[in-house]
Design a protein around this motif. Structure first.
Motif, PDB file in Angstrom:
ATOM      1  N   MET A 265      16.814 -12.432  11.007  1.00 23.43           N
ATOM      2  CA  MET A 265      16.566 -11.532  11.754  1.00 23.43           C
ATOM      3  C   MET A 265      15.046 -11.274  12.169  1.00 23.43           C
ATOM      4  N   ALA A 266      14.241 -11.576  11.446  1.00 19.34           N
ATOM      5  CA  ALA A 266      12.872 -11.135  11.770  1.00 19.34           C
ATOM      6  C   ALA A 266      12.569 -12.388  12.771  1.00 19.34           C
ATOM      7  N   ARG A 267      12.764 -13.467  12.387  1.00 22.28           N
ATOM      8  CA  ARG A 267      12.481 -14.919  13.394  1.00 22.28           C
ATOM      9  C   ARG A 267      13.195 -14.647  14.825  1.00 22.28           C
ATOM     10  N   SER A 268      14.605 -14.183  14.674  1.00 21.72           N
ATOM     11  CA  SER A 268      14.987 -13.793  15.916  1.00 21.72           C
ATOM     12  C   SER A 268      14.572 -12.835  16.761  1.00 21.72           C
ATOM     13  N   SER A 269      14.114 -11.790  16.248  1.00 19.26           N
ATOM     14  CA  SER A 269      13.266 -10.593  16.813  1.00 19.26           C
ATOM     15  C   SER A 269      11.957 -11.166  17.451  1.00 19.26           C
ATOM     16  N   ALA A 270      11.247 -11.903  16.637  1.00 17.51           N
ATOM     17  CA  ALA A 270       9.893 -12.504  17.196  1.00 17.51           C
ATOM     18  C   ALA A 270      10.177 -13.398  18.345  1.00 17.51           C
ATOM     19  N   GLU A 271      11.419 -14.147  18.435  1.00 18.81           N
ATOM     20  CA  GLU A 271      11.544 -15.058  19.519  1.00 18.81           C
ATOM     21  C   GLU A 271      12.022 -14.161  20.710  1.00 18.81           C
ATOM     22  N   MET A 272      12.694 -12.990  20.404  1.00 23.25           N
ATOM     23  CA  MET A 272      12.998 -12.061  21.641  1.00 23.25           C
ATOM     24  C   MET A 272      11.710 -11.374  22.366  1.00 23.25           C
TER      25      MET A 272
ATOM     26  N   MET B 188       8.897 -12.184   0.732  1.00 24.97           N
ATOM     27  CA  MET B 188       9.154 -10.733   0.390  1.00 24.97           C
ATOM     28  C   MET B 188      10.360 -10.202   0.692  1.00 24.97           C
ATOM     29  N   ILE B 189      11.148 -11.031   1.628  1.00 24.93           N
ATOM     30  CA  ILE B 189      12.621 -10.505   2.098  1.00 24.93           C
ATOM     31  C   ILE B 189      13.698 -11.598   1.919  1.00 24.93           C
ATOM     32  N   GLU B 190      14.710 -11.208   1.865  1.00 27.62           N
ATOM     33  CA  GLU B 190      15.922 -12.167   1.442  1.00 27.62           C
ATOM     34  C   GLU B 190      16.198 -13.132   2.903  1.00 27.62           C
ATOM     35  N   ASP B 191      16.933 -14.074   2.715  1.00 28.45           N
ATOM     36  CA  ASP B 191      17.206 -15.084   3.825  1.00 28.45           C
ATOM     37  C   ASP B 191      17.633 -14.379   5.067  1.00 28.45           C
ATOM     38  N   GLU B 192      18.641 -13.476   4.952  1.00 29.62           N
ATOM     39  CA  GLU B 192      19.340 -12.883   6.292  1.00 29.62           C
ATOM     40  C   GLU B 192      18.264 -12.224   6.848  1.00 29.62           C
ATOM     41  N   LEU B 193      17.413 -11.559   6.311  1.00 25.73           N
ATOM     42  CA  LEU B 193      16.521 -10.773   6.674  1.00 25.73           C
ATOM     43  C   LEU B 193      15.406 -11.614   7.420  1.00 25.73           C
ATOM     44  N   LYS B 194      15.135 -12.582   6.783  1.00 23.32           N
ATOM     45  CA  LYS B 194      14.158 -13.549   7.496  1.00 23.32           C
ATOM     46  C   LYS B 194      14.702 -14.104   8.726  1.00 23.32           C
TER      47      LYS B 194
ATOM     48  N   THR C 106       0.927  -1.209  -0.072  1.00 22.71           N
ATOM     49  CA  THR C 106      -0.019   0.088   0.010  1.00 22.71           C
ATOM     50  C   THR C 106       0.814   1.293  -0.007  1.00 22.71           C
ATOM     51  N   GLU C 107       0.302   2.467  -0.232  1.00 21.66           N
ATOM     52  CA  GLU C 107       1.031   3.691  -0.399  1.00 21.66           C
ATOM     53  C   GLU C 107       1.606   3.937   0.910  1.00 21.66           C
ATOM     54  N   LYS C 108       0.862   3.900   2.143  1.00 21.93           N
ATOM     55  CA  LYS C 108       1.018   4.299   3.355  1.00 21.93           C
ATOM     56  C   LYS C 108       2.315   3.221   3.820  1.00 21.93           C
ATOM     57  N   GLY C 109       2.269   2.201   3.366  1.00 21.55           N
ATOM     58  CA  GLY C 109       3.414   1.036   3.661  1.00 21.55           C
ATOM     59  C   GLY C 109       4.515   1.030   2.918  1.00 21.55           C
ATOM     60  N   ILE C 110       4.935   2.204   2.206  1.00 21.54           N
ATOM     61  CA  ILE C 110       6.043   2.283   1.441  1.00 21.54           C
ATOM     62  C   ILE C 110       7.576   1.928   2.060  1.00 21.54           C
ATOM     63  N   ASP C 111       7.382   2.539   3.215  1.00 16.75           N
ATOM     64  CA  ASP C 111       8.572   2.282   4.020  1.00 16.75           C
ATOM     65  C   ASP C 111       8.727   1.086   5.124  1.00 16.75           C
ATOM     66  N   SER C 112       7.531   0.332   4.699  1.00 22.07           N
ATOM     67  CA  SER C 112       7.459  -0.913   5.790  1.00 22.07           C
ATOM     68  C   SER C 112       8.826  -1.795   5.586  1.00 22.07           C
ATOM     69  N   LEU C 113       8.993  -2.490   4.394  1.00 23.74           N
ATOM     70  CA  LEU C 113      10.156  -3.171   4.179  1.00 23.74           C
ATOM     71  C   LEU C 113      11.330  -2.612   4.453  1.00 23.74           C
ATOM     72  N   HIS C 114      11.740  -1.202   3.740  1.00 23.13           N
ATOM     73  CA  HIS C 114      12.680  -0.642   4.122  1.00 23.13           C
ATOM     74  C   HIS C 114      13.218  -0.284   5.428  1.00 23.13           C
ATOM     75  N   SER C 115      12.178  -0.349   6.241  1.00 25.54           N
ATOM     76  CA  SER C 115      12.511  -0.314   7.962  1.00 25.54           C
ATOM     77  C   SER C 115      12.352  -1.444   8.590  1.00 25.54           C
ATOM     78  N   LEU C 116      12.184  -2.580   8.027  1.00 27.48           N
ATOM     79  CA  LEU C 116      12.407  -4.000   8.715  1.00 27.48           C
ATOM     80  C   LEU C 116      13.597  -4.157   9.616  1.00 27.48           C
ATOM     81  N   ARG C 117      14.691  -4.218   8.744  1.00 25.58           N
ATOM     82  CA  ARG C 117      15.950  -4.166   9.332  1.00 25.58           C
ATOM     83  C   ARG C 117      16.395  -3.366  10.539  1.00 25.58           C
ATOM     84  N   SER C 118      15.965  -2.029  10.228  1.00 24.83           N
ATOM     85  CA  SER C 118      16.020  -1.169  11.555  1.00 24.83           C
ATOM     86  C   SER C 118      15.101  -1.563  12.720  1.00 24.83           C
TER      87      SER C 118
END
Length: 323
Positions: free
Chosen positions: A299-306, A291-297, A210-222
């Motif tokens: 990071m996402a799993r680790s963050s969810a676990e934390m 939607m995201i590369e393996d490294e970011l996947k 969506t237009e409002k989510g344009i920064d969503s994936l750009h901000s995921l690593r952050s």
């Protein structure tokens, strides 16, 4: 200072700073001190003391001090390696712990920050703008805030997409390390929580299609950096003190009925444990998507676990206190 690559080492950054300073006819003392700290030749406390000496003996005290602030913020924009940003944060924290800078001469001199002239008498604590040097780090928050306006804005300023994402990641990583290490500093970094929750909600409560989510994936690593570096402090802060962040559509959509039923719809912007767990679920969804590369996947799993670990341990801590 513009990013010249999506990856910037401390050597690249310092060389750029040194070249700029020489072109302006400036002394490159900061270059030498910073080189030592990044090479682990000296620790942050020694580096901070040397920087303070450089500032306090300068003929133009205010300019020398602001040069330090600009150097730190510029490095936070550009440095890509986490361990380099960690060293930069330790230097910043060490500066904030230094004794108050004083006029050690026998004469009164004037400072004119923000067009307001102040007279600093012999022995007086030196104040620049809104605070004392060093405990209040005047101009630090303003200059950091001027940099943290998001990937889309950086792209609008002419940065390529991957450079904009890297710059945003650099700054948020720097800010996360500041929060995680600032327990024993006189200077309060609490204003950084604004960026914490804005970054996390932008990433995890908006649909990237969506237009409002344009920064969503750009901000995921952050967002993941905030959670993995300073998550414990952020969780504790949000549980002990009411913290708010504009609720994104994914949070609305998923929990609208529950919030209305429980009478909490008016408090939907609060950062609650339920909202944290919703972020964990969203991180799991993204990690399981294409939607995201393996490294970011990872990071996402680790963050969810934390996040789930924070929730379990916080409940345990409360029960332990009651007993």
């Amino acid at each position: 200072m513009e990013i010249v690559s999506s990856f910037c080492s401390w050597q690249d950054h310092l060389e750029s700073v040194c070249t700029h300073q020489k072109s302006e006819g400036q002394i490159v003392t900061l270059y030498d001190i910073s080189k030592d700290i990044f090479e682990d030749a000296i620790g942050p406390e020694e580096a901070a003391t040397k920087i303070a000496s450089f500032v306090c003996t300068s003929d133009d005290f205010r300019t020398a001090y602001l040069e330090v602030i600009y150097f730190i913020i510029g490095a936070a924009n550009n440095l890509s390696e986490q361990h380099d940003l960690y060293k930069l944060v330790n230097l910043t924290l060490a500066l904030s712990r230094l004794p108050d800078a004083r006029n050690e001469t026998r004469r009164t001199f004037q400072l004119s920050p923000d067009y307001k002239t102040s007279e600093i008498g012999p022995g007086d604590v030196i104040v620049v703008g809104e605070g004392k040097i060093w405990a209040d780090l005047p101009q630090f928050a303003v200059n950091l805030g001027d940099s943290m306006y998001g990937p889309t804005a950086y792209i609008s300023d002419g940065l390529a997409e991957h450079w904009a994402e890297q710059k945003w990641t650099n700054l948020n990583t720097f800010a996360a390390y500041l929060i995680s290490g600032s327990d024993d500093t006189p200077y309060s970094f609490d204003y950084l929580y604004l960026y914490t929750f804005r970054t996390v909600t932008d990433s995890l409560e908006y649909d990237p299609e969506t237009e409002k989510g344009i920064d969503s994936l750009h901000s995921l690593r952050s967002a993941c950096r905030w959670i993995t570096i300073a998550g414990e402090q952020i969780w504790t802060e949000s549980m002990r003190s009411p913290r708010n962040a504009v609720a994104g559509p994914l949070w609305h959509r998923k929990y609208h009925a529950d919030l209305v039923k429980s009478g909490q719809w008016g408090e939907r912007s609060l950062i609650t444990s339920q909202r944290w767990l919703a972020w964990a679920s969203r991180l799991d969804e993204l990690a399981g998507s294409n939607m995201i590369e393996d490294e970011l996947k990872f990071m996402a799993r680790s963050s969810a676990e934390m996040i789930r670990m924070f929730e379990r341990e916080w409940v345990f801590d409360i029960e332990d206190e009651i007993q």
